[in-house]
Design an enzyme around this catalytic site. Sequence first.
Site, PDB file in Angstrom:
ATOM      1  CE  LYS A  52      -3.775  -2.445   2.148  1.00 25.36           C
ATOM      2  NZ  LYS A  52      -4.497  -2.848   3.355  1.00 25.36           N
ATOM      3  CD  GLN A  96      -3.362  -4.650   6.343  1.00 26.12           C
ATOM      4  OE1 GLN A  96      -3.290  -3.636   5.671  1.00 26.12           O
ATOM      5  NE2 GLN A  96      -3.992  -5.738   5.919  1.00 26.12           N
ATOM      6  CG  ASP A 119      -9.649  -0.598   4.672  1.00 23.69           C
ATOM      7  OD1 ASP A 119      -9.383  -0.792   3.474  1.00 23.69           O
ATOM      8  OD2 ASP A 119      -8.905  -0.942   5.611  1.00 23.69           O
TER       9      ASP A 119
END
Length: 285
Positions: A52, A96, A119
């Site tokens: 990322k 994460q 997200d």
Amino acid sequence: MAILMDGKAVSAAVREEVAREAAALTEQYRQPCLAVILVGDDPASEVYVRNKHKACEACGIRSLQYHLPADTDMPTLLALVQKLNNDPTVDGILCQLPLPQGLSEKEVILAIDPKKDVDAFHPVNTGRIMSGDYGFLPCTPAGIMELLHRYGVTVKGKNCVVIGRSNIVGKPMAMLLLNESGTVSICHSKTEDLAFHTRNADILVAAVGKPRFVTADMVKDGAAVIDVGINRMPNGKLCGDVDFEAVQQKAAYITPVPGGVGPMTIAMLLKNTITATRNHWEEEK
Ligand code: NAD
């Protein structure tokens, strides 16, 4: 023989668009910025976070990384999220997953400002997906929709079967297909006679997490088969949820693993970061 849906190529095209938008925002407003929090040292998560970071840098998005030790407590993690929520130069925040044992994923997701939740895991954003009024796109399902669009696979009126009902993939995937007027079934571990459902699918999405789970006899001739699975085999290679070799003989479209859905997920995260920056700019005008 199926047409390969090339996630690498399509994601490269999306990243180019993102890079153009990032450059324009940097010139007219300020550089888009994504903050990524990683807790602990799960090797797979470290790879995802590194990828990322690289993808952000390559597109001109500022990337902040916060790597906290595995024994971090909840107040420390929430304080970091709060700090990033309050930082006007940070557009997107993601933590994460999975988190180390003892830390609550739900609490972290709830703590992230929905306006920075790139997200799209916060209930405000999952709710908006239900109503078809998207704020942020759920990255993996949105990446799959992008692949379907770019390969000209129409969803309207088609029988769509999603195997898997996770909050991250299966459920939002079903909603995006429904929002494009697909006739959608969600199958899962308690589904009876799974093949009965999958054989009827014009669009079949496998998000199970079991290598080569979908075999050719479960697939309709001419179907579009989307393989979300990422399974690490004993030889170290990655394998999807679909028996690729056999199914590609029967399907009209198929995604490979690696190089299918995976690269699209990151591309959609970058797109969401641009959306967040644009929204900030609008608010400040
Ligand atoms: P999950 O474990 O949360 O969900 C798996 C789902 O599969 C469950 O809903 C379960 O009901 C269903 N299932 C299990 N056994 C089944 C069976 N025998 N028959 C029918 N359904 C069954 O997993 P997830 O987070 O949704 O991820 C699924 C896979 O996708 C994993 O391999 C994961 O690594 C991968 N993944 C890939 C990406 C990407 O970017 N490519 C993103 C997220 C997840």
